[in-house]
Write a protein that holds these residues in place. Structure first.
Motif, mmCIF file in Angstrom:
data_model
loop_
_atom_site.group_PDB
_atom_site.id
_atom_site.type_symbol
_atom_site.label_atom_id
_atom_site.label_comp_id
_atom_site.label_asym_id
_atom_site.label_seq_id
_atom_site.Cartn_x
_atom_site.Cartn_y
_atom_site.Cartn_z
ATOM 1 N N ILE A 1 0.811 -18.380 -19.519
ATOM 2 C CA ILE A 1 -0.738 -17.489 -19.184
ATOM 3 C C ILE A 1 -0.129 -16.389 -20.487
ATOM 4 C CG2 ILE A 1 -2.076 -18.335 -17.524
ATOM 5 C CD1 ILE A 1 -1.248 -16.481 -15.742
ATOM 6 N N GLY A 2 1.646 -15.851 -19.934
ATOM 7 C CA GLY A 2 2.256 -15.028 -20.683
ATOM 8 C C GLY A 2 1.264 -14.647 -22.489
ATOM 9 N N ARG A 3 1.588 -16.097 -22.771
ATOM 10 C CA ARG A 3 0.493 -15.315 -24.346
ATOM 11 C C ARG A 3 -0.737 -14.900 -24.441
ATOM 12 N NH1 ARG A 3 -1.123 -21.729 -25.503
ATOM 13 N NH2 ARG A 3 -2.670 -21.252 -26.951
ATOM 14 N N TRP A 4 -1.121 -14.681 -23.301
ATOM 15 C CA TRP A 4 -3.015 -14.650 -22.645
ATOM 16 C C TRP A 4 -2.643 -12.884 -22.796
ATOM 17 C CZ3 TRP A 4 -3.851 -19.976 -21.875
ATOM 18 C CH2 TRP A 4 -3.771 -20.445 -22.883
ATOM 19 N N THR A 53 5.380 -5.563 -27.574
ATOM 20 C CA THR A 53 5.840 -4.811 -28.233
ATOM 21 C C THR A 53 7.296 -5.303 -28.400
ATOM 22 O OG1 THR A 53 5.635 -2.636 -27.950
ATOM 23 C CG2 THR A 53 4.221 -3.635 -29.669
ATOM 24 N N ALA A 54 7.752 -5.114 -27.103
ATOM 25 C CA ALA A 54 9.589 -5.230 -26.323
ATOM 26 C C ALA A 54 9.910 -6.693 -26.752
ATOM 27 C CB ALA A 54 10.014 -4.324 -25.380
ATOM 28 N N ALA A 55 9.117 -7.560 -26.001
ATOM 29 C CA ALA A 55 9.301 -8.850 -26.501
ATOM 30 C C ALA A 55 9.257 -9.355 -28.359
ATOM 31 C CB ALA A 55 7.779 -9.853 -25.644
ATOM 32 N N ASP A 56 8.159 -8.653 -28.960
ATOM 33 C CA ASP A 56 8.258 -8.793 -30.257
ATOM 34 C C ASP A 56 9.873 -8.520 -31.414
ATOM 35 O OD1 ASP A 56 6.058 -10.661 -29.809
ATOM 36 O OD2 ASP A 56 4.875 -8.576 -30.953
ATOM 37 N N ALA A 57 10.426 -7.194 -30.121
ATOM 38 C CA ALA A 57 11.594 -6.806 -30.763
ATOM 39 C C ALA A 57 12.758 -7.492 -30.592
ATOM 40 C CB ALA A 57 11.519 -5.242 -30.529
ATOM 41 N N GLU A 58 12.316 -7.846 -29.846
ATOM 42 C CA GLU A 58 13.776 -9.128 -29.281
ATOM 43 C C GLU A 58 13.912 -10.290 -30.273
ATOM 44 O OE1 GLU A 58 15.569 -11.138 -25.431
ATOM 45 O OE2 GLU A 58 13.512 -10.879 -25.720
ATOM 46 N N CYS A 59 12.565 -10.500 -30.166
ATOM 47 C CA CYS A 59 13.179 -11.679 -31.082
ATOM 48 C C CYS A 59 12.307 -11.084 -32.523
ATOM 49 C CB CYS A 59 11.518 -13.098 -31.135
ATOM 50 S SG CYS A 59 11.133 -13.712 -29.483
ATOM 51 N N ARG A 60 12.973 -9.807 -33.285
ATOM 52 C CA ARG A 60 12.810 -9.187 -34.527
ATOM 53 C C ARG A 60 11.718 -10.032 -35.989
ATOM 54 N NH1 ARG A 60 19.304 -9.567 -35.033
ATOM 55 N NH2 ARG A 60 20.481 -8.813 -33.492
ATOM 56 N N HIS A 61 10.345 -10.464 -34.225
ATOM 57 C CA HIS A 61 9.494 -10.773 -35.015
ATOM 58 C C HIS A 61 9.756 -11.592 -36.333
ATOM 59 C CE1 HIS A 61 9.506 -6.005 -34.241
ATOM 60 N NE2 HIS A 61 8.082 -6.395 -34.190
ATOM 61 N N VAL A 83 6.712 -12.122 -20.118
ATOM 62 C CA VAL A 83 7.277 -12.678 -21.767
ATOM 63 C C VAL A 83 8.308 -13.750 -22.083
ATOM 64 C CG1 VAL A 83 9.389 -11.464 -22.780
ATOM 65 C CG2 VAL A 83 7.627 -9.754 -20.978
ATOM 66 N N ASN A 84 8.574 -14.452 -20.950
ATOM 67 C CA ASN A 84 9.300 -15.567 -21.793
ATOM 68 C C ASN A 84 8.185 -16.637 -22.267
ATOM 69 O OD1 ASN A 84 11.832 -15.775 -21.090
ATOM 70 N ND2 ASN A 84 11.787 -16.551 -18.944
ATOM 71 N N GLY A 85 6.773 -16.810 -21.098
ATOM 72 C CA GLY A 85 5.785 -17.588 -21.362
ATOM 73 C C GLY A 85 4.972 -16.848 -22.999
ATOM 74 N N TYR A 86 5.191 -15.947 -23.222
ATOM 75 C CA TYR A 86 4.403 -15.298 -24.271
ATOM 76 C C TYR A 86 5.764 -15.413 -25.651
ATOM 77 C CZ TYR A 86 3.746 -11.282 -27.825
ATOM 78 O OH TYR A 86 3.761 -11.344 -29.292
ATOM 79 N N GLN A 87 6.931 -15.394 -25.585
ATOM 80 C CA GLN A 87 7.864 -15.484 -26.449
ATOM 81 C C GLN A 87 8.364 -17.139 -26.937
ATOM 82 O OE1 GLN A 87 11.167 -13.748 -24.700
ATOM 83 N NE2 GLN A 87 10.715 -12.162 -25.975
ATOM 84 N N ASN A 88 8.096 -18.047 -25.641
ATOM 85 C CA ASN A 88 8.001 -19.604 -25.711
ATOM 86 C C ASN A 88 6.698 -20.079 -27.032
ATOM 87 O OD1 ASN A 88 9.903 -19.825 -24.519
ATOM 88 N ND2 ASN A 88 8.566 -20.458 -22.760
#
Length: 347
Positions: A118-121, A131-139, A100-105
């Motif tokens: 590799i979370g980005r992929w 989608t939970a990770a996107d919602a935490e960052c409020r899109h 999750v951290n890798g994706y959000q970063n």
């Protein structure tokens, strides 16, 4: 009203003769005699009506603006702790946390660690978690060239402001809760104490305004949205999140649904009423999102309320029953039945 429930003082009540969203007078009684079953701090037994036109729910009578503060004596925004989507506990959870951290970063420009790039992929292969990770960052949209300004209305302890600041945004918060404001300011954040009236001298100065579980607390949601629109720059984004009165959880648990939170939730929205409120306030380009993993934090407390137990701290300890997992799949495929209405709109 039960013998153990003290009434809300009659002098501190106001009548609501028509729908606060669309103005329609036709309505039906949805639930009678609701009490504060979540924080157990507010007096009174309350009737919730459903609008016959836009299908929102609203209390009548309800606490006046001057008296509603008594319902927030020990509200959760006082807590300075931020809660991650996945706790770093055990091998599997630690792996998911780092993905999750890798994706959000990568997606939002954060600098969280530990992180797996590799979370980005990989995270897009896990729809609920992504989608939970996107919602935490409020899109959050891409950061504008030269920087961008965010206002978080009802910012609580400032958790989201800290996240947005890390992503490069200039952040500002607003909250009427003195304890929450103190907690946010202790983190070095610029946070105003009060309602949106404290920003009366401003207009057209924010690129993004967010409201996470705020709009259901205000007495006049359409007027609030109109005022927020004036605070946005042309083309600016409003992001909001609010319980969905038409959700699977609301249908399943009825008067025991955690999302009711009487009497702090004055207006509860359906998809139709949320769209009505935003369009009446002058917004366009509405977009709905799926939050993912949201109902796992609602079903367990709702079950506790139905059993007559405290909703605070109720959870399935990361092991939801199969029917909740199936409900999560149904929620993904039925936007109108999602636990929360998570939307963005433009000025």
């Amino acid at each position: 009203m039960s013998e153990t429930t003290r009434p809300w003082p009659q002098a501190d009540l106001e009548a609501v003769p028509c729908c606060p969203v669309c103005g329609n007078v036709e309505r039906s009684l949805l639930y009678k005699g609701l009490t504060d079953r979540v924080f157990c701090i507010a007096d009174g037994a309350w009737d919730l009506y459903r609008c016959g036109q836009c299908a929102c729910g609203y209390l009548d009578p309800r606490p006046t603006p001057e008296s509603i503060g008594r319902a927030y004596a020990s509200y959760y925004t006082h807590d300075i702790e931020d809660h991650p989507i996945v706790r770093r506990k055990g091998y599997i959870r630690s792996l998911l946390h780092d993905l999750v951290n890798g994706y959000q970063n990568r997606r939002y420009g954060l600098q969280r660690s530990p992180a797996l790039s590799i979370g980005r992929w990989l995270l897009p292969l896990l729809p609920s978690l992504r989608t939970a990770a996107d919602a935490e960052c409020r899109h959050l949209p891409p950061l504008p060239a030269g920087g961008g300004r965010i206002l978080d209305v009802g910012c609580g302890n400032g958790g989201f402001l800290m996240l947005a600041q890390q992503a490069g945004w200039q952040v500002e918060g607003l909250d009427f809760d003195a304890g929450a404001v103190q907690a946010a300011r202790s983190r070095g954040l610029e946070v105003h104490h009060g309602g949106i009236e404290v920003l009366d001298e401003r207009s057209g100065c924010y690129d993004v305004i967010t409201l996470c579980h705020v709009i259901e607390h205000v007495h006049d949601p359409v007027a609030t949205l109109r005022r927020l629109r004036t605070l946005l720059k042309p083309g600016g984004v409003l992001w909001l999140d609010t319980p969905n009165l038409s959700s699977l959880g609301a249908l399943r648990f009825g008067p025991y649904w955690r999302g009711l939170e009487t009497p702090r939730h004055l207006v509860l929205f359906s998809p139709v009423s949320m769209k009505t409120a935003l369009t009446r306030a002058g917004f366009h380009s509405l977009r709905q999102y799926w939050r993912g993993l949201s109902l796992f934090n609602v079903f367990a407390p709702s079950e506790a309320i139905a059993r007559g137990e405290s909703a605070n701290g109720s959870s399935h300890q990361g092991r939801p029953p199969l029917r909740d997992v199936l409900a999560e799949v149904c929620e993904m495929m039925q936007p109108a039945r999602r636990e929360f209405l998570t939307l963005s709109a433009r000025k």
